[in-house]
Design an enzyme around this catalytic site. Sequence first.
Site, mmCIF file in Angstrom:
data_model
loop_
_atom_site.group_PDB
_atom_site.id
_atom_site.type_symbol
_atom_site.label_atom_id
_atom_site.label_comp_id
_atom_site.label_asym_id
_atom_site.label_seq_id
_atom_site.Cartn_x
_atom_site.Cartn_y
_atom_site.Cartn_z
ATOM 1 N N LYS A 111 0.811 -1.223 0.000
ATOM 2 C CA LYS A 111 0.000 0.000 0.000
ATOM 3 C C LYS A 111 0.843 1.272 0.000
ATOM 4 O O LYS A 111 0.482 2.261 -0.634
ATOM 5 C CB LYS A 111 -0.953 -0.005 1.199
ATOM 6 C CG LYS A 111 -2.070 -1.030 1.075
ATOM 7 C CD LYS A 111 -3.022 -0.962 2.247
ATOM 8 C CE LYS A 111 -4.218 -1.873 2.032
ATOM 9 N NZ LYS A 111 -5.240 -1.722 3.064
ATOM 10 N N ASP A 120 -10.634 2.825 1.579
ATOM 11 C CA ASP A 120 -10.990 2.336 2.931
ATOM 12 C C ASP A 120 -11.634 3.465 3.741
ATOM 13 O O ASP A 120 -12.458 3.203 4.620
ATOM 14 C CB ASP A 120 -9.735 1.850 3.679
ATOM 15 C CG ASP A 120 -9.349 0.432 3.280
ATOM 16 O OD1 ASP A 120 -10.229 -0.308 2.797
ATOM 17 O OD2 ASP A 120 -8.171 0.081 3.444
HETATM 18 N N1 LIG Z 1 -12.782 -4.694 6.928
HETATM 19 C C1 LIG Z 1 -11.862 -4.228 6.127
HETATM 20 O O1 LIG Z 1 -12.132 -3.904 4.956
HETATM 21 C C2 LIG Z 1 -10.460 -4.087 6.625
HETATM 22 C C3 LIG Z 1 -9.545 -3.265 5.935
HETATM 23 C C4 LIG Z 1 -8.244 -3.155 6.440
HETATM 24 C C5 LIG Z 1 -7.875 -3.848 7.586
HETATM 25 N N2 LIG Z 1 -8.797 -4.623 8.217
HETATM 26 C C6 LIG Z 1 -8.428 -5.337 9.448
HETATM 27 O O2 LIG Z 1 -7.972 -4.376 10.402
HETATM 28 C C7 LIG Z 1 -6.962 -4.941 11.230
HETATM 29 C C8 LIG Z 1 -5.737 -4.033 11.280
HETATM 30 O O3 LIG Z 1 -5.145 -3.968 9.987
HETATM 31 P P1 LIG Z 1 -3.936 -2.948 9.693
HETATM 32 O O4 LIG Z 1 -3.723 -3.025 8.236
HETATM 33 O O5 LIG Z 1 -4.191 -1.635 10.300
HETATM 34 O O6 LIG Z 1 -2.729 -3.646 10.455
HETATM 35 P P2 LIG Z 1 -1.427 -2.926 11.063
HETATM 36 O O7 LIG Z 1 -1.083 -1.717 10.278
HETATM 37 O O8 LIG Z 1 -0.434 -4.008 11.218
HETATM 38 O O9 LIG Z 1 -1.889 -2.424 12.536
HETATM 39 C C9 LIG Z 1 -2.156 -3.367 13.543
HETATM 40 C C10 LIG Z 1 -2.711 -2.642 14.779
HETATM 41 O O10 LIG Z 1 -3.062 -3.623 15.736
HETATM 42 C C11 LIG Z 1 -2.357 -3.352 16.957
HETATM 43 N N3 LIG Z 1 -2.013 -4.610 17.602
HETATM 44 C C12 LIG Z 1 -1.538 -5.731 17.016
HETATM 45 N N4 LIG Z 1 -1.347 -6.691 17.937
HETATM 46 C C13 LIG Z 1 -1.713 -6.158 19.143
HETATM 47 C C14 LIG Z 1 -1.762 -6.672 20.463
HETATM 48 N N5 LIG Z 1 -1.398 -7.907 20.750
HETATM 49 N N6 LIG Z 1 -2.220 -5.852 21.443
HETATM 50 C C15 LIG Z 1 -2.610 -4.589 21.168
HETATM 51 N N7 LIG Z 1 -2.576 -4.057 19.919
HETATM 52 C C16 LIG Z 1 -2.137 -4.831 18.923
HETATM 53 C C17 LIG Z 1 -1.128 -2.578 16.527
HETATM 54 O O11 LIG Z 1 -0.624 -1.879 17.643
HETATM 55 P P3 LIG Z 1 0.852 -1.257 17.652
HETATM 56 O O12 LIG Z 1 0.781 0.015 16.865
HETATM 57 O O13 LIG Z 1 1.130 -1.033 19.085
HETATM 58 O O14 LIG Z 1 1.747 -2.286 17.021
HETATM 59 C C18 LIG Z 1 -1.736 -1.684 15.447
HETATM 60 O O15 LIG Z 1 -2.433 -0.620 16.009
HETATM 61 C C19 LIG Z 1 -6.669 -6.325 10.649
HETATM 62 O O16 LIG Z 1 -7.333 -7.280 11.422
HETATM 63 C C20 LIG Z 1 -7.256 -6.272 9.260
HETATM 64 O O17 LIG Z 1 -7.710 -7.543 8.813
HETATM 65 C C21 LIG Z 1 -10.065 -4.753 7.773
#
Ligand SMILES: NC(=O)c1ccc[n+]([C@@H]2O[C@H](COP(=O)([O-])OP(=O)(O)OC[C@H]3O[C@@H](n4cnc5c(N)ncnc54)[C@H](OP(=O)(O)O)[C@@H]3O)[C@@H](O)[C@H]2O)c1
Length: 297
Positions: free
Chosen positions: A88, A125
Amino acid sequence: MISATADAWLLVMLKQMSSPVKVKRLAAVIGDPVRHSRSPAIHNAAFAAVGLNWGFTAFEVPAGGGRDALQAMRTLGLAGMSVTMPLKAEVAAAADLRDPEVEVLKAANCIVADDDGQLRAVNTDTAGFVAALNADAGVDPEGMRVALLGAGGAARAVAWGLAAAGAADIAVINRTPDKSRAAAAVANAAAGAAEPGRVASFDDVADADLVVNATSVGMGSDPAMPCDPELVRPGQVAVDLIYQPTQTPWLAALRARDVAAHNGLSMLVYQAAAAFELWTGKAAPVEVMLQAATAPQ
Ligand SMILES: NC(=O)c1ccc[n+]([C@@H]2O[C@H](COP(=O)([O-])OP(=O)(O)OC[C@H]3O[C@@H](n4cnc5c(N)ncnc54)[C@H](OP(=O)(O)O)[C@@H]3O)[C@@H](O)[C@H]2O)c1
């Protein structure tokens, strides 16, 4: 001598050969991993529903391949491209043009080929989340107080979407404080003069109208929850961006407390619908796309 049957067959063949070949246009999702992406099912169903002779496929492109993938899009004349992890940021940087939200988020999930052939990076998004919220919960973010759990790529897109739609307060709650500050700044950049974005703690969940889980906690078979469900009460709206599983442990716990709680499937569909409309210029058949997204793969 040719038999009557062979004669008829020859006539059919000649007719087929002389009719113009219908060129199928192709769009694709790129990312790694991408094999289990629901995008091909969603977009192929949508193309068929509106009678477009288009096809949609998935190309596995590892990190570092985003710029080459954009060049391939130009060379092959792809009609559009969806972009997922880990590309991305690369495609956002390598595109010819960037929409305002992409300039700030530094991440794009959609590439549009403009009429003059320039490739434009877009983030659907942002508006996709707001459209999904409206469809699932029947609410408009204008004036809302939001507790946003997480500050990664998805959280920042949601922060932009909510702030651009007029949310009054976006309390960012995240494990890593630097990232919370960045996500709050994204909300403030989207809001113009207002400053809804701020770094917050779990104490802020009680005051929110809307609680969003944008962390990856609860994904797949992870039994963990992004916040104590007891912090959320009936009357508040909750959204978990996760759609695999369709009901995370957090959603199950909230529903058991009679909280109106929604998963991320609608966001997935509405961000795809926005991309579909940009590529085709046609209204997206959202119901068909939703059915395709939920059909067993
Ligand atoms: N529905 C949709 O269309 C859609 C679109 C995009 C994403 N999503 C979903 O949204 C979620 C996040 O995606 P992303 O792309 O934003 O991922 P990302 O950039 O890797 O961000 C992950 C987030 O989760 C937090 N996190 C991960 N493990 C954790 C833990 N054990 N305890 C507390 N916080 C934790 C991270 O915190 P830190 O900053 O502290 O590491 C960060 O804020 C995923 O599950 C993805 O499948 C859904």
